[in-house]
Scaffold this motif. Structure first.
Motif, PDB file in Angstrom:
ATOM      1  N   TYR A   3      41.649  82.219  62.971  1.00  0.00           N
ATOM      2  CA  TYR A   3      41.579  83.679  63.046  1.00  0.00           C
ATOM      3  C   TYR A   3      40.192  84.180  62.675  1.00  0.00           C
ATOM      4  O   TYR A   3      40.004  84.799  61.641  1.00  0.00           O
ATOM      5  CB  TYR A   3      42.608  84.316  62.117  1.00  0.00           C
ATOM      6  CG  TYR A   3      44.021  84.077  62.524  1.00  0.00           C
ATOM      7  CD1 TYR A   3      44.491  84.518  63.760  1.00  0.00           C
ATOM      8  CD2 TYR A   3      44.901  83.415  61.689  1.00  0.00           C
ATOM      9  CE1 TYR A   3      45.795  84.302  64.138  1.00  0.00           C
ATOM     10  CE2 TYR A   3      46.212  83.207  62.066  1.00  0.00           C
ATOM     11  CZ  TYR A   3      46.658  83.655  63.291  1.00  0.00           C
ATOM     12  OH  TYR A   3      47.947  83.443  63.660  1.00  0.00           O
ATOM     13  N   LEU A  44      50.680  78.050  65.996  1.00  0.00           N
ATOM     14  CA  LEU A  44      51.712  77.869  64.970  1.00  0.00           C
ATOM     15  C   LEU A  44      51.141  77.386  63.643  1.00  0.00           C
ATOM     16  O   LEU A  44      51.722  77.635  62.592  1.00  0.00           O
ATOM     17  CB  LEU A  44      52.787  76.890  65.448  1.00  0.00           C
ATOM     18  CG  LEU A  44      53.667  77.362  66.595  1.00  0.00           C
ATOM     19  CD1 LEU A  44      54.691  76.286  66.944  1.00  0.00           C
ATOM     20  CD2 LEU A  44      54.361  78.666  66.256  1.00  0.00           C
ATOM     21  N   CYS A  45      50.000  76.731  63.674  1.00  0.00           N
ATOM     22  CA  CYS A  45      49.423  76.225  62.434  1.00  0.00           C
ATOM     23  C   CYS A  45      49.059  77.361  61.486  1.00  0.00           C
ATOM     24  O   CYS A  45      49.027  77.174  60.271  1.00  0.00           O
ATOM     25  CB  CYS A  45      48.199  75.363  62.712  1.00  0.00           C
ATOM     26  SG  CYS A  45      46.899  76.219  63.626  1.00  0.00           S
ATOM     27  N   ALA A  46      48.823  78.536  62.023  1.00  0.00           N
ATOM     28  CA  ALA A  46      48.485  79.682  61.184  1.00  0.00           C
ATOM     29  C   ALA A  46      49.668  80.122  60.334  1.00  0.00           C
ATOM     30  O   ALA A  46      49.494  80.849  59.364  1.00  0.00           O
ATOM     31  CB  ALA A  46      48.004  80.835  62.047  1.00  0.00           C
ATOM     32  N   GLN A  47      50.853  79.659  60.689  1.00  0.00           N
ATOM     33  CA  GLN A  47      52.060  79.999  59.942  1.00  0.00           C
ATOM     34  C   GLN A  47      52.503  78.838  59.056  1.00  0.00           C
ATOM     35  O   GLN A  47      53.599  78.844  58.527  1.00  0.00           O
ATOM     36  CB  GLN A  47      53.180  80.350  60.919  1.00  0.00           C
ATOM     37  CG  GLN A  47      52.830  81.464  61.864  1.00  0.00           C
ATOM     38  CD  GLN A  47      53.796  81.535  63.016  1.00  0.00           C
ATOM     39  OE1 GLN A  47      54.945  81.107  62.923  1.00  0.00           O
ATOM     40  NE2 GLN A  47      53.352  82.087  64.137  1.00  0.00           N
ATOM     41  N   SER A  48      51.658  77.834  58.924  1.00  0.00           N
ATOM     42  CA  SER A  48      51.992  76.613  58.192  1.00  0.00           C
ATOM     43  C   SER A  48      51.019  76.401  57.042  1.00  0.00           C
ATOM     44  O   SER A  48      50.006  77.079  56.936  1.00  0.00           O
ATOM     45  CB  SER A  48      51.906  75.408  59.136  1.00  0.00           C
ATOM     46  OG  SER A  48      52.739  75.589  60.246  1.00  0.00           O
ATOM     47  N   CYS A  53      53.828  73.879  69.417  1.00  0.00           N
ATOM     48  CA  CYS A  53      52.885  74.982  69.548  1.00  0.00           C
ATOM     49  C   CYS A  53      52.608  75.316  71.014  1.00  0.00           C
ATOM     50  O   CYS A  53      52.269  74.427  71.800  1.00  0.00           O
ATOM     51  CB  CYS A  53      51.580  74.645  68.836  1.00  0.00           C
ATOM     52  SG  CYS A  53      50.426  76.030  68.813  1.00  0.00           S
TER      53      CYS A  53
END
Length: 104
Positions: A12, A34-38, A63
């Motif tokens: 981001y 999806l890694c941004a939510q992990s 993802c």
């Protein structure tokens, strides 16, 4: 720089600075990663293990932008972390394979 800030910066780059639709670098795919939510530590495993890259690869497998992520990592020669479901070693092998194919 710790793994969390590195991941946040890479995934981001404009976080807190506006709308993802305003990204000018055609990397809006990052907003769907999806890694941004992990847990960021999952994507930067240490050499001693702690589960290695297994959990990160599971996230990447689900993802919707894993291909874009992997392409970004290959183009930018990312040295650390799991990108698009591939480890540093796996990305290095892919770059070599692509270089051989391009030379043919």
């Amino acid at each position: 720089m710790n793994a969390e800030s590195t991941l946040a910066r890479l995934i981001y780059p404009t976080l807190g600075r506006g709308n993802p639709a305003e990204d000018s670098d055609d990397e809006t795919w990052r907003w769907s990663a999806l890694c941004a939510q992990s847990d960021p530590d999952e994507f930067f495993p240490d050499k001693q293990g702690r589960g290695g890259s297994v959990q990160a690869k599971r996230v990447c497998a689900r993802c919707p932008v894993a291909t874009e992520c992997l392409d970004f990592a290959l183009e930018n020669h990312e040295e650390y972390g799991i990108w698009g479901g591939k480890t540093r070693r796996e990305r290095r092998a892919l770059r070599s394979t692509r270089a051989v194919a391009a030379a043919s």
